[in-house]
Motif scaffolding. Sequence first.
Motif, PDB file in Angstrom:
ATOM      1  N   GLY A  65       0.797  -1.218   0.000  1.00  0.00           N
ATOM      2  CA  GLY A  65       0.000   0.000   0.000  1.00  0.00           C
ATOM      3  C   GLY A  65       0.833   1.273   0.000  1.00  0.00           C
ATOM      4  N   PRO A  66       0.170   2.431  -0.043  1.00  0.00           N
ATOM      5  CA  PRO A  66       0.878   3.725  -0.074  1.00  0.00           C
ATOM      6  C   PRO A  66       1.805   3.931   1.111  1.00  0.00           C
ATOM      7  CG  PRO A  66      -1.463   3.989  -0.568  1.00  0.00           C
ATOM      8  CD  PRO A  66      -1.293   2.587  -0.111  1.00  0.00           C
ATOM      9  N   ASP A  67       1.462   3.340   2.259  1.00  0.00           N
ATOM     10  CA  ASP A  67       2.294   3.488   3.453  1.00  0.00           C
ATOM     11  C   ASP A  67       3.245   2.306   3.648  1.00  0.00           C
ATOM     12  OD1 ASP A  67       0.966   5.873   4.073  1.00  0.00           O
ATOM     13  OD2 ASP A  67      -0.630   4.781   5.118  1.00  0.00           O
ATOM     14  N   GLY A  68       3.270   1.397   2.687  1.00  0.00           N
ATOM     15  CA  GLY A  68       4.119   0.224   2.804  1.00  0.00           C
ATOM     16  C   GLY A  68       5.564   0.513   2.453  1.00  0.00           C
ATOM     17  N   THR A  69       6.401  -0.511   2.562  1.00  0.00           N
ATOM     18  CA  THR A  69       7.845  -0.350   2.353  1.00  0.00           C
ATOM     19  C   THR A  69       8.305  -0.730   0.957  1.00  0.00           C
ATOM     20  OG1 THR A  69       8.200  -2.577   3.252  1.00  0.00           O
ATOM     21  CG2 THR A  69       8.335  -0.729   4.788  1.00  0.00           C
ATOM     22  N   TRP A  70       7.424  -1.330   0.161  1.00  0.00           N
ATOM     23  CA  TRP A  70       7.840  -1.762  -1.168  1.00  0.00           C
ATOM     24  C   TRP A  70       7.765  -0.604  -2.150  1.00  0.00           C
ATOM     25  CZ3 TRP A  70       4.297  -6.650  -0.829  1.00  0.00           C
ATOM     26  CH2 TRP A  70       4.938  -7.607  -0.025  1.00  0.00           C
ATOM     27  N   LYS A  71       8.897  -0.262  -2.749  1.00  0.00           N
ATOM     28  CA  LYS A  71       8.967   0.842  -3.691  1.00  0.00           C
ATOM     29  C   LYS A  71       8.841   0.381  -5.144  1.00  0.00           C
ATOM     30  CE  LYS A  71       9.847   3.541  -0.228  1.00  0.00           C
ATOM     31  NZ  LYS A  71       8.783   4.413   0.314  1.00  0.00           N
ATOM     32  N   SER A  72       9.111  -0.883  -5.407  1.00  0.00           N
ATOM     33  CA  SER A  72       9.069  -1.389  -6.780  1.00  0.00           C
ATOM     34  C   SER A  72       8.283  -2.692  -6.832  1.00  0.00           C
ATOM     35  CB  SER A  72      10.493  -1.634  -7.301  1.00  0.00           C
ATOM     36  OG  SER A  72      11.088  -2.715  -6.609  1.00  0.00           O
ATOM     37  N   THR A  73       7.790  -3.017  -8.020  1.00  0.00           N
ATOM     38  CA  THR A  73       7.037  -4.262  -8.188  1.00  0.00           C
ATOM     39  C   THR A  73       7.958  -5.477  -8.083  1.00  0.00           C
ATOM     40  OG1 THR A  73       7.281  -4.043 -10.594  1.00  0.00           O
ATOM     41  CG2 THR A  73       5.250  -3.196  -9.604  1.00  0.00           C
ATOM     42  N   ALA A  74       9.271  -5.276  -8.270  1.00  0.00           N
ATOM     43  CA  ALA A  74      10.203  -6.397  -8.106  1.00  0.00           C
ATOM     44  C   ALA A  74      10.179  -6.899  -6.657  1.00  0.00           C
ATOM     45  CB  ALA A  74      11.616  -5.964  -8.493  1.00  0.00           C
ATOM     46  N   SER A  75      10.038  -5.964  -5.706  1.00  0.00           N
ATOM     47  CA  SER A  75       9.988  -6.352  -4.290  1.00  0.00           C
ATOM     48  C   SER A  75       8.736  -7.155  -3.985  1.00  0.00           C
ATOM     49  CB  SER A  75      10.035  -5.103  -3.406  1.00  0.00           C
ATOM     50  OG  SER A  75      11.239  -4.394  -3.592  1.00  0.00           O
ATOM     51  N   SER A  76       7.593  -6.681  -4.495  1.00  0.00           N
ATOM     52  CA  SER A  76       6.346  -7.394  -4.210  1.00  0.00           C
ATOM     53  C   SER A  76       6.303  -8.747  -4.920  1.00  0.00           C
ATOM     54  CB  SER A  76       5.135  -6.543  -4.629  1.00  0.00           C
ATOM     55  OG  SER A  76       5.175  -6.226  -6.006  1.00  0.00           O
ATOM     56  N   ARG A  77       6.854  -8.810  -6.121  1.00  0.00           N
ATOM     57  CA  ARG A  77       6.837 -10.077  -6.852  1.00  0.00           C
ATOM     58  C   ARG A  77       7.696 -11.132  -6.134  1.00  0.00           C
ATOM     59  NH1 ARG A  77       5.739 -12.866 -11.217  1.00  0.00           N
ATOM     60  NH2 ARG A  77       7.305 -14.243 -12.146  1.00  0.00           N
ATOM     61  N   GLU A  78       8.828 -10.703  -5.584  1.00  0.00           N
ATOM     62  CA  GLU A  78       9.688 -11.649  -4.875  1.00  0.00           C
ATOM     63  C   GLU A  78       8.937 -12.277  -3.699  1.00  0.00           C
ATOM     64  OE1 GLU A  78      14.012 -11.813  -2.615  1.00  0.00           O
ATOM     65  OE2 GLU A  78      12.899  -9.932  -2.702  1.00  0.00           O
ATOM     66  N   VAL A  79       8.255 -11.449  -2.903  1.00  0.00           N
ATOM     67  CA  VAL A  79       7.548 -11.970  -1.736  1.00  0.00           C
ATOM     68  C   VAL A  79       6.338 -12.800  -2.164  1.00  0.00           C
ATOM     69  CG1 VAL A  79       6.329 -11.346   0.378  1.00  0.00           C
ATOM     70  CG2 VAL A  79       8.382 -10.087  -0.293  1.00  0.00           C
ATOM     71  N   TRP A  80       5.680 -12.399  -3.252  1.00  0.00           N
ATOM     72  CA  TRP A  80       4.553 -13.193  -3.758  1.00  0.00           C
ATOM     73  C   TRP A  80       5.000 -14.619  -4.079  1.00  0.00           C
ATOM     74  CZ3 TRP A  80      -0.296 -14.385  -4.467  1.00  0.00           C
ATOM     75  CH2 TRP A  80      -0.679 -15.198  -5.533  1.00  0.00           C
ATOM     76  N   LEU A  81       6.139 -14.756  -4.747  1.00  0.00           N
ATOM     77  CA  LEU A  81       6.641 -16.091  -5.081  1.00  0.00           C
ATOM     78  C   LEU A  81       6.982 -16.883  -3.822  1.00  0.00           C
ATOM     79  CD1 LEU A  81       8.924 -15.224  -8.146  1.00  0.00           C
ATOM     80  CD2 LEU A  81       6.690 -16.352  -8.174  1.00  0.00           C
ATOM     81  N   ILE A  82       7.540 -16.190  -2.817  1.00  0.00           N
ATOM     82  CA  ILE A  82       7.867 -16.873  -1.556  1.00  0.00           C
ATOM     83  C   ILE A  82       6.589 -17.365  -0.874  1.00  0.00           C
ATOM     84  CG2 ILE A  82       8.790 -16.537   0.771  1.00  0.00           C
ATOM     85  CD1 ILE A  82      10.827 -14.600  -0.479  1.00  0.00           C
ATOM     86  N   LEU A  83       5.540 -16.522  -0.867  1.00  0.00           N
ATOM     87  CA  LEU A  83       4.273 -16.939  -0.261  1.00  0.00           C
ATOM     88  C   LEU A  83       3.631 -18.079  -1.044  1.00  0.00           C
ATOM     89  CD1 LEU A  83       2.661 -13.546   0.829  1.00  0.00           C
ATOM     90  CD2 LEU A  83       3.898 -15.211   2.218  1.00  0.00           C
ATOM     91  N   LEU A  84       3.854 -18.097  -2.336  1.00  0.00           N
ATOM     92  CA  LEU A  84       3.350 -19.206  -3.146  1.00  0.00           C
ATOM     93  C   LEU A  84       4.031 -20.513  -2.740  1.00  0.00           C
ATOM     94  CD1 LEU A  84       1.553 -20.075  -5.531  1.00  0.00           C
ATOM     95  CD2 LEU A  84       3.449 -19.540  -7.059  1.00  0.00           C
ATOM     96  N   TYR A  85       5.372 -20.462  -2.566  1.00  0.00           N
ATOM     97  CA  TYR A  85       6.094 -21.656  -2.100  1.00  0.00           C
ATOM     98  C   TYR A  85       5.619 -22.062  -0.706  1.00  0.00           C
ATOM     99  CZ  TYR A  85       9.353 -20.273  -5.823  1.00  0.00           C
ATOM    100  OH  TYR A  85       9.914 -19.921  -7.012  1.00  0.00           O
ATOM    101  N   LEU A  86       5.433 -21.071   0.169  1.00  0.00           N
ATOM    102  CA  LEU A  86       5.015 -21.354   1.545  1.00  0.00           C
ATOM    103  C   LEU A  86       3.627 -21.991   1.575  1.00  0.00           C
ATOM    104  CD1 LEU A  86       5.321 -21.154   4.611  1.00  0.00           C
ATOM    105  CD2 LEU A  86       4.456 -18.798   4.464  1.00  0.00           C
ATOM    106  N   SER A  87       2.703 -21.477   0.774  1.00  0.00           N
ATOM    107  CA  SER A  87       1.342 -22.023   0.776  1.00  0.00           C
ATOM    108  C   SER A  87       1.328 -23.464   0.256  1.00  0.00           C
ATOM    109  CB  SER A  87       0.416 -21.135  -0.066  1.00  0.00           C
ATOM    110  OG  SER A  87       0.809 -21.141  -1.427  1.00  0.00           O
ATOM    111  N   ARG A  88       2.153 -23.753  -0.734  1.00  0.00           N
ATOM    112  CA  ARG A  88       2.249 -25.132  -1.233  1.00  0.00           C
ATOM    113  C   ARG A  88       2.814 -26.049  -0.144  1.00  0.00           C
ATOM    114  NH1 ARG A  88       4.907 -23.579  -7.134  1.00  0.00           N
ATOM    115  NH2 ARG A  88       2.979 -22.860  -8.137  1.00  0.00           N
TER     116      ARG A  88
END
Length: 580
Positions: A65-88
């Motif tokens: 979000g606007p108050d979050g720490t991610w400045k680029s979509t590369a940061s959010s994509r990295e964590v998304w992939l990690i959460l995908l691995y974690l959920s599996r």
Amino acid sequence: MSRRGRKAALPEPGHRRPDVLAPGELVVRHVAEDGVKKASYDFGVLPVSEVLQRELAEVFAAKAGPDGTWKSTASSREVWLILLYLSRFLAAQDPVPGSLSELSAKTWAAWRISRTPNSTGRRQIRKSAQMLREHPRVPEETRQLMAKRVGSETVKEIAYPEAEFDKIKKLATQKFRAALHRIRENRQHLERWRDGEFDQGSEDWLVGEALDHLVRTGEVPQYTGIDGRRRAISRYTRALGGASGPYTWMRLFLTSEEACALIVLFIATYGWNASPVVEMKVPDATPDAGNEKQTIYRVELHKKRRTAKTAYETRNLADWGANSPGRLVTQAIEATEPARQVLAHAGTPTDRLMVWRLSRRSAEEGDTAELFDIGMRDNAWRNWREELGVGLNLNLRRLRKTVVIAHQRTPSQHTRDTHDAVYLLPDPRTHAEAAPVISAGISEAIEVAQAAFQARVSRAETDAGQDTPTASCTGYRDSPFGEAGSPCRASFLMCTACPNAVITPRHLPRLAYLHDVLGELKAVLEPAVWDQDWRDPYLRLCGLKAAPDFTDTEWTDALNDVTDTDKAMIDQLLRKGYDA
């Protein structure tokens, strides 16, 4: 796309920014800091319960979000992939956690053990823990385990050997120069067409008309078939030589792979970090008033991990011809300008330098901007491994480190401490050079001991009215370097060799600065010039610094405390502005 040199239009009445996570939805929308890059993540596809999907989406949205720490979509994509691995991973557990409140310490420990014991695995553990441990539903025992430190690698990345660095830079040069020449030739053909040099209807004329359409729309002239698909008009593709990318849109635009080759060249040439290069704006260009053939570029670099005060740096690079510092900037602007022209025609202008065209065949009516992208994509490197050969991988951090260590040999976008600890000390070059350097240091220490350091050191204050730029003088008319009773005519650099001189803590900032500047001169001057003019005063200062009169901390603090007035005084001394 971001705008340059114009004001943004006001939003329509009632406009509001779309929710990062809308109520009742599981799709998180992330807009990067630059307002250009956007990404959407559907948590409904994760193989866990709907409750857990919602909880993961909520913690993710807080970061995006606007108050979050991610400045680029590369940061959010990295964590998304990690959460995908974690959920599996969680979906394969027995029992399967239905929410974060059911995420036990035992399950989290199993997740940690399941990760590969390398930097990637440790990053997955660390990033997932940072995401989840603040959620109020995570059990306290699990939270404590999440807070447990993840071990770090002991082996540090080292610079490329010179032969490997040259091979990478050569490949990048070949890729980009081929694209630059292609785009340059077609832009020249377009200018000739606009000047009316070709007979109407001729092949050259049709090529020129196709290029004119291409630079306005991103496509060669097209028609819509009965199946609803858009295709290039055949008379133009015949003149162009074909309907595929190399014959049509690649005539004026870089591919993603060519844009990545340009990014590699920027890093290999200037030693800048990858992120500032990827996100660089088109530099401001100023003609040199004293040389009409020279252009000076003001390059702005943004390093996001720094504080607000130090996040931005600028570099001035001059282009006066081949092999000049700014020539690559000129070539980069030339190769990417047609893409910016298309985006401007489409009403979505950008000021970004690294712009390239996607390989998709066509865009829907009004979607011209969707044909272009900025920055780089991970899959653009897929051909490099094969082209570089077995055993040589492209790593942008190693590339930058090689430039900083082997070519620039000075800090670049980092501190001196970081330069020494992270760049120099772990590098094999430093180890190979250590023995002769240590030997030379011992020899120099012997010379220092033999140097004629005659000044006295005192902690007591002296009369400031007797100060020279380097010490306090107690015998201005009784100099050992001149006739008795006459004013001293020796250079103030000789004060450290004079028994009439007294050095107190008050003089230390100027002496620390003088020692630092002389050290820099030693690295660039011819040995004969250095030995004649600067060697002896430098050795005397080295002797003073090695003596127990002042501590290392005092020397460091003194260098930090040096004022502009102190610097101006020493600079004038070195320019021999005080010589009689």
